[in-house]
Write a protein that holds these residues in place. Structure first.
Motif, PDB file in Angstrom:
ATOM      1  N   VAL A   1       0.824  -1.205   0.000  1.00  0.00           N
ATOM      2  CA  VAL A   1       0.000   0.000   0.000  1.00  0.00           C
ATOM      3  C   VAL A   1       0.862   1.260   0.000  1.00  0.00           C
ATOM      4  CG1 VAL A   1      -1.658   1.352   1.341  1.00  0.00           C
ATOM      5  CG2 VAL A   1      -1.977  -1.120   1.096  1.00  0.00           C
TER       6      VAL A   1
ATOM      7  N   LYS B   1      -2.651   6.897   1.546  1.00  0.00           N
ATOM      8  CA  LYS B   1      -2.597   5.449   1.784  1.00  0.00           C
ATOM      9  C   LYS B   1      -3.979   4.876   2.055  1.00  0.00           C
ATOM     10  CE  LYS B   1       0.640   5.314   4.980  1.00  0.00           C
ATOM     11  NZ  LYS B   1       1.605   4.715   5.940  1.00  0.00           N
TER      12      LYS B   1
ATOM     13  N   HIS C   1      -5.534   1.829  -0.028  1.00  0.00           N
ATOM     14  CA  HIS C   1      -5.958   0.621   0.699  1.00  0.00           C
ATOM     15  C   HIS C   1      -7.395   0.258   0.346  1.00  0.00           C
ATOM     16  CE1 HIS C   1      -7.596  -1.634   4.184  1.00  0.00           C
ATOM     17  NE2 HIS C   1      -6.414  -2.236   4.124  1.00  0.00           N
TER      18      HIS C   1
END
Length: 252
Positions: A28, A39, A43
């Motif tokens: 990620v 992030k 994700h």
């Protein structure tokens, strides 16, 4: 979710998939840094893509899944040119001992749809489904030579003429002059323009109705693809194979 947000989300998912391919798998954080996206967003997209079967998760490393192979194979098997070109590509590889390919144009790029390796074929970076810029390959120049000039300009405007080697054509006027020669000659050359040390010859596939559908090529090292073999033998084999495909596209 509104239409604009939906389009943005789709683009983000596709960019993530391309990043995973480019990096040969990544976590990620690496994807977030590469794309400069939060992030948490990366994700969420990866979790969704994994849940739908489009990526796999090996520990903390995400990779492009085989679901794309299923989709690509479905598309390819619905292309009449693929079934007609495949045996001729195999025959070209056997006759020449080199790498033989067939490609089509999609979204201004060349896409290899089938390939075969002869007994002396050198390992290169091509595979079925690989996309390449049209200006730096014999297949690509064959394709460009069959397209209307305005379409060629659109493709160059969109994709540019990036240099791959010192021999790559990077000037629009020079490219158009080369395409005129291809049309007159009936086949195209790649003189180490995409990969140093590799030469290639390609011919168009144009059935009786005059609608261009794709191109065939044979490629190999400069030490073997030279002289009469480069300028006469391989071009003649390509034109013969293309003619067989053209007839089969029309009558079978």
């Amino acid at each position: 979710m509104g239409e604009d947000n939906t389009i943005t989300a789709t683009k983000t998912s596709l960019r993530i998939i391309e990043a995973l391919k480019r990096m040969d798998g990544a976590g990620v954080t690496a994807v977030a840094d590469d794309l400069d996206i939060a992030k948490s967003t990366i994700h969420n997209h990866l979790q969704t893509l994994e849940g739908e079967g489009y990526v796999t998760n090996e520990g903390s490393v995400y990779r492009v899944g085989l679901r794309f192979l299923e989709l690509g194979e479905y598309k390819r098997n619905r292309m009449n040119i693929y079934e007609k070109a495949r045996p001729e590509v195999a025959a070209l590889a056997e006759k020449t001992g080199e790498m033989a390919n067939a490609a089509v144009e999609e979204h201004g790029e060349g896409v290899y749809i089938t390939r075969a390796e002869g007994t002396q074929a050198v390992a290169v970076d091509t595979y079925a489904g690989k996309r390449v810029k049209l200006h730096c390959t014999a297949l690509g120049k064959t394709i460009l030579a069959e397209l209307p000039e305005e379409r060629v300009d659109e493709i160059v405007d969109t994709h540019g003429l990036p240099a791959r080697t010192e021999n790559t054509i990077t000037d629009r006027a020079e490219l158009k002059s080369e395409l005129a020669e291809v049309r007159e000659r009936g086949y195209a050359y790649d003189r180490e323009e995409r990969l140093s040390g590799l030469r290639c010859v390609a011919a168009p596939i144009v059935p009786e109705d005059g609608e261009f559908v794709g191109a065939l090529s044979v490629s190999g090292p400069t030490t073997r693809i030279e002289g009469d073999r480069f300028h006469e033998e391989i071009p003649e084999l390509l034109r013969s194979a293309a003619n067989v495909i053209e007839i089969n596209l029309v009558y079978s």
